[in-house]
Every structure is written in structure tokens, then in C-alpha cells.
Motif scaffolding. Sequence first.
Motif, PDB file in Angstrom:
ATOM      1  N   MET A  10       0.847  -1.188   0.000  1.00 30.89           N
ATOM      2  CA  MET A  10       0.000   0.000   0.000  1.00 30.89           C
ATOM      3  C   MET A  10       0.879   1.232   0.000  1.00 30.89           C
ATOM      4  SD  MET A  10      -2.924   1.203   2.740  1.00 30.89           S
ATOM      5  CE  MET A  10      -4.240   0.262   1.972  1.00 30.89           C
ATOM      6  N   GLU A  11       0.502   2.203  -0.824  1.00 31.27           N
ATOM      7  CA  GLU A  11       1.232   3.466  -0.879  1.00 31.27           C
ATOM      8  C   GLU A  11       0.255   4.621  -0.691  1.00 31.27           C
ATOM      9  OE1 GLU A  11       4.670   5.661  -3.559  1.00 31.27           O
ATOM     10  OE2 GLU A  11       3.565   3.960  -4.390  1.00 31.27           O
ATOM     11  N   VAL A  12       0.549   5.450   0.280  1.00 30.11           N
ATOM     12  CA  VAL A  12      -0.295   6.593   0.627  1.00 30.11           C
ATOM     13  C   VAL A  12       0.504   7.862   0.367  1.00 30.11           C
ATOM     14  CG1 VAL A  12      -1.633   7.690   2.478  1.00 30.11           C
ATOM     15  CG2 VAL A  12      -1.406   5.185   2.405  1.00 30.11           C
ATOM     16  N   MET A  13      -0.064   8.769  -0.418  1.00 25.67           N
ATOM     17  CA  MET A  13       0.680   9.965  -0.802  1.00 25.67           C
ATOM     18  C   MET A  13      -0.122  11.238  -0.530  1.00 25.67           C
ATOM     19  SD  MET A  13       2.540   8.744  -4.353  1.00 25.67           S
ATOM     20  CE  MET A  13       1.001   8.275  -5.118  1.00 25.67           C
ATOM     21  N   ASP A  14       0.431  12.081   0.345  1.00 26.61           N
ATOM     22  CA  ASP A  14      -0.070  13.432   0.593  1.00 26.61           C
ATOM     23  C   ASP A  14      -1.567  13.454   0.896  1.00 26.61           C
ATOM     24  OD1 ASP A  14       0.368  16.190   0.878  1.00 26.61           O
ATOM     25  OD2 ASP A  14      -0.297  16.584  -1.173  1.00 26.61           O
ATOM     26  N   VAL A  15      -1.987  12.598   1.822  1.00 26.27           N
ATOM     27  CA  VAL A  15      -3.409  12.517   2.171  1.00 26.27           C
ATOM     28  C   VAL A  15      -3.777  13.607   3.175  1.00 26.27           C
ATOM     29  CG1 VAL A  15      -5.109  11.144   3.438  1.00 26.27           C
ATOM     30  CG2 VAL A  15      -3.791  10.108   1.593  1.00 26.27           C
ATOM     31  N   HIS A  16      -4.755  14.396   2.797  1.00 24.33           N
ATOM     32  CA  HIS A  16      -5.325  15.433   3.663  1.00 24.33           C
ATOM     33  C   HIS A  16      -6.800  15.123   3.871  1.00 24.33           C
ATOM     34  CE1 HIS A  16      -2.058  18.601   3.245  1.00 24.33           C
ATOM     35  NE2 HIS A  16      -1.731  17.733   2.301  1.00 24.33           N
ATOM     36  N   HIS A  17      -7.301  15.497   5.038  1.00 21.61           N
ATOM     37  CA  HIS A  17      -8.744  15.400   5.251  1.00 21.61           C
ATOM     38  C   HIS A  17      -9.168  16.446   6.275  1.00 21.61           C
ATOM     39  CE1 HIS A  17     -12.564  13.471   4.599  1.00 21.61           C
ATOM     40  NE2 HIS A  17     -12.800  13.551   5.899  1.00 21.61           N
ATOM     41  N   ALA A  18     -10.351  17.011   6.023  1.00 22.49           N
ATOM     42  CA  ALA A  18     -10.892  18.027   6.928  1.00 22.49           C
ATOM     43  C   ALA A  18     -12.390  17.822   7.060  1.00 22.49           C
ATOM     44  CB  ALA A  18     -10.592  19.426   6.403  1.00 22.49           C
ATOM     45  N   TYR A  19     -12.903  18.104   8.248  1.00 24.19           N
ATOM     46  CA  TYR A  19     -14.331  18.131   8.492  1.00 24.19           C
ATOM     47  C   TYR A  19     -14.728  19.597   8.582  1.00 24.19           C
ATOM     48  CZ  TYR A  19     -13.779  13.196   9.586  1.00 24.19           C
ATOM     49  OH  TYR A  19     -13.486  11.858   9.523  1.00 24.19           O
ATOM     50  N   ARG A  20     -15.336  20.063   7.499  1.00 28.02           N
ATOM     51  CA  ARG A  20     -15.594  21.499   7.338  1.00 28.02           C
ATOM     52  C   ARG A  20     -14.268  22.246   7.426  1.00 28.02           C
ATOM     53  NH1 ARG A  20     -21.431  22.518  10.436  1.00 28.02           N
ATOM     54  NH2 ARG A  20     -22.598  21.025   9.138  1.00 28.02           N
ATOM     55  N   ARG A  21     -14.087  23.086   8.415  1.00 29.86           N
ATOM     56  CA  ARG A  21     -12.845  23.862   8.504  1.00 29.86           C
ATOM     57  C   ARG A  21     -11.803  23.230   9.415  1.00 29.86           C
ATOM     58  NH1 ARG A  21     -14.768  30.234   8.851  1.00 29.86           N
ATOM     59  NH2 ARG A  21     -15.918  30.273   6.854  1.00 29.86           N
ATOM     60  N   ARG A  22     -12.151  22.095  10.029  1.00 29.59           N
ATOM     61  CA  ARG A  22     -11.221  21.466  10.967  1.00 29.59           C
ATOM     62  C   ARG A  22     -10.366  20.426  10.252  1.00 29.59           C
ATOM     63  NH1 ARG A  22     -11.085  17.092  14.640  1.00 29.59           N
ATOM     64  NH2 ARG A  22     -13.159  16.390  13.970  1.00 29.59           N
ATOM     65  N   ALA A  23      -9.096  20.733  10.091  1.00 28.99           N
ATOM     66  CA  ALA A  23      -8.173  19.810   9.427  1.00 28.99           C
ATOM     67  C   ALA A  23      -7.835  18.661  10.381  1.00 28.99           C
ATOM     68  CB  ALA A  23      -6.908  20.541   9.011  1.00 28.99           C
ATOM     69  N   VAL A  24      -7.983  17.431   9.896  1.00 30.70           N
ATOM     70  CA  VAL A  24      -7.697  16.243  10.703  1.00 30.70           C
ATOM     71  C   VAL A  24      -6.402  15.588  10.242  1.00 30.70           C
ATOM     72  CG1 VAL A  24      -8.553  13.983  11.420  1.00 30.70           C
ATOM     73  CG2 VAL A  24     -10.144  15.886  11.138  1.00 30.70           C
ATOM     74  N   LEU A  25      -6.211  15.478   8.942  1.00 33.32           N
ATOM     75  CA  LEU A  25      -4.987  14.914   8.370  1.00 33.32           C
ATOM     76  C   LEU A  25      -4.319  15.970   7.508  1.00 33.32           C
ATOM     77  CD1 LEU A  25      -6.380  11.411   7.323  1.00 33.32           C
ATOM     78  CD2 LEU A  25      -5.137  11.996   9.423  1.00 33.32           C
ATOM     79  N   ARG A  26      -2.998  16.119   7.667  1.00 30.45           N
ATOM     80  CA  ARG A  26      -2.280  17.212   7.020  1.00 30.45           C
ATOM     81  C   ARG A  26      -1.100  16.695   6.197  1.00 30.45           C
ATOM     82  NH1 ARG A  26      -3.432  21.956  10.336  1.00 30.45           N
ATOM     83  NH2 ARG A  26      -4.621  21.342  12.194  1.00 30.45           N
ATOM     84  N   GLU A  44     -13.352   3.311   2.819  1.00 25.38           N
ATOM     85  CA  GLU A  44     -14.661   3.640   3.381  1.00 25.38           C
ATOM     86  C   GLU A  44     -14.952   5.132   3.248  1.00 25.38           C
ATOM     87  OE1 GLU A  44     -16.799   3.620   7.784  1.00 25.38           O
ATOM     88  OE2 GLU A  44     -15.264   2.124   7.359  1.00 25.38           O
ATOM     89  N   GLN A  45     -13.916   5.924   3.214  1.00 24.03           N
ATOM     90  CA  GLN A  45     -14.044   7.377   3.156  1.00 24.03           C
ATOM     91  C   GLN A  45     -13.020   7.923   2.162  1.00 24.03           C
ATOM     92  OE1 GLN A  45     -14.699   9.085   7.026  1.00 24.03           O
ATOM     93  NE2 GLN A  45     -13.425  10.838   6.557  1.00 24.03           N
ATOM     94  N   SER A  46     -13.387   8.976   1.450  1.00 24.22           N
ATOM     95  CA  SER A  46     -12.468   9.586   0.486  1.00 24.22           C
ATOM     96  C   SER A  46     -11.720  10.738   1.136  1.00 24.22           C
ATOM     97  CB  SER A  46     -13.232  10.110  -0.732  1.00 24.22           C
ATOM     98  OG  SER A  46     -13.867   9.059  -1.415  1.00 24.22           O
ATOM     99  N   PRO A  47     -10.434  10.892   0.831  1.00 27.64           N
ATOM    100  CA  PRO A  47      -9.686  12.019   1.394  1.00 27.64           C
ATOM    101  C   PRO A  47     -10.072  13.331   0.706  1.00 27.64           C
ATOM    102  CG  PRO A  47      -8.314  10.829  -0.166  1.00 27.64           C
ATOM    103  CD  PRO A  47      -9.589  10.050  -0.047  1.00 27.64           C
ATOM    104  N   THR A  48      -9.852  14.422   1.407  1.00 32.94           N
ATOM    105  CA  THR A  48     -10.055  15.730   0.788  1.00 32.94           C
ATOM    106  C   THR A  48      -9.051  15.927  -0.342  1.00 32.94           C
ATOM    107  OG1 THR A  48     -10.787  16.615   2.925  1.00 32.94           O
ATOM    108  CG2 THR A  48     -10.167  18.216   1.240  1.00 32.94           C
ATOM    109  N   ARG A  49      -7.850  15.418  -0.110  1.00 30.06           N
ATOM    110  CA  ARG A  49      -6.791  15.495  -1.134  1.00 30.06           C
ATOM    111  C   ARG A  49      -5.802  14.372  -0.900  1.00 30.06           C
ATOM    112  NH1 ARG A  49      -4.633  20.341  -0.048  1.00 30.06           N
ATOM    113  NH2 ARG A  49      -2.455  19.895   0.378  1.00 30.06           N
ATOM    114  N   GLY A  50      -5.150  13.914  -1.962  1.00 30.61           N
ATOM    115  CA  GLY A  50      -4.162  12.853  -1.847  1.00 30.61           C
ATOM    116  C   GLY A  50      -4.645  11.551  -2.460  1.00 30.61           C
ATOM    117  N   SER A  51      -3.810  10.518  -2.382  1.00 32.69           N
ATOM    118  CA  SER A  51      -4.146   9.244  -3.015  1.00 32.69           C
ATOM    119  C   SER A  51      -3.714   8.063  -2.163  1.00 32.69           C
ATOM    120  CB  SER A  51      -3.491   9.149  -4.398  1.00 32.69           C
ATOM    121  OG  SER A  51      -2.080   9.121  -4.284  1.00 32.69           O
ATOM    122  N   VAL A  52      -4.449   6.961  -2.321  1.00 32.19           N
ATOM    123  CA  VAL A  52      -4.146   5.686  -1.655  1.00 32.19           C
ATOM    124  C   VAL A  52      -4.183   4.603  -2.717  1.00 32.19           C
ATOM    125  CG1 VAL A  52      -4.864   4.005   0.073  1.00 32.19           C
ATOM    126  CG2 VAL A  52      -5.185   6.452   0.510  1.00 32.19           C
TER     127      VAL A  52
END
Length: 202
Positions: free
Chosen positions: A1-17, A49-57
Motif C-alpha cells: 500500500m502506498e499513501v501519498m499526501d493525504v489530507h482530510h478536513a471536516y468542514r474547517r477542521r483539518a484532521v490529516l495534514r 470507506e471514506q475519500s480524502p479531501t486530497r491525496g491518493s491511496v
Amino acid sequence: MEVMDVHHAYRRRAVLRGVDLRLRAGTLCGIVGENGAGKSTLLKILSGEQSPTRGSVRHSGRLGYCPQRVVLNDALTVRQHLMFFQAAYRVADLRYAQEVMEVLGFSGYADERAGVLSGGTRQKLNVTLALMHDPQVLLLDEPYQGFDWDTYQRFWELAGRLRDAGRSVLVVSHLAYDTERLDELWRLDSGVLCAGAAGVTA
């Protein structure tokens, strides 16, 4: 598995950077982090199960995912759960599931309804369902919660077997237990994944 530059936010709250991660075949890896650090969100993204705001898996082969929250039907027996997932996974037989049950020490519960099982036994079933199609990549979110000491040891024996069979195993927890068993360990802190923690060098 390769994970690249994954970001995720819930509205304005960034969870993954900007999470970067590579799981090699035949490795047993861990991610630790405080509650609320984004571990479960990351696993949901890794599992699809969930899509990132940005990045790839990207991953190859079969994927197994054991979520932290046990999702079972209390009215069904252990055996009925196995048969349901056998059909869903299109698995020819239940031999591998039975092997996993034997290692985890709950083969005798096959005809018990999920609703009467203890929390630890429900978690054993949760792990078995994630493993029964023999995935190449296995994602485990707090997999040993509710386990007694004997089952905890059995779990790590099983994880070691999977690694030796060439599988990629990722264990996610809020505590860094038994880090000497891991090949690589990362810490998730404020949405950033840092390599190396608690004496383990990634």
C-alpha cells in the motif's frame, strides 16, 4: 500500500495534514496517537470507506479492514456471521476462518449468538471477519480491545504469522504496546505522521 499526501478536513477542521505512508509486503507496522489524533479517519481512508479531501491511496491485492467499532448482528450466531461474509467475499469454504478462530481461542463459540458474547469474544469475531478472505493488506483499528492477556498474546502470534506469510499488517492504537514486535512504527500527531517512536526505527 502506498499513501501519498493525504489530507482530510471536516468542514474547517483539518484532521490529516499530508500523510505519506508505504506498507511493504511481509511487514508488521503500527501507528500510535492520542484519541482524536485522526487515526480512525486515516484508516477509513486507507480502507476506502471514506475519500480524502486530497491525496491518493493505492494498494494491490485483497484488503482486510477491522474497524474499532464492532459491527455485528446480535441475532445471528458466530457461524451465521461467517457464512454471510463467506458469500460476500466469495470464499469457497470456511477453513481459513476456522484456523483464525482456533488461534484466537474461540472455536467453541460457533453456535452462540453475537448478542450474548462478551466484549472480547465479539472482538475476536470482528478480527476473524476481517481476515477470513486471507487479505494481502490488513488494517486493524484498536484490534485487541477487550482481550485478556492470553488472547492478547494469541493476537500477536497471529499477526506474526501473517507477516511471515508475506502480508502487510497495520495495527493502529492510542497506546504503543509491545513495539518490539513491530518492524516499523509511526506516530500520528496533529494530523502529521512522524516516522519512528518508542524505540522503533522506521
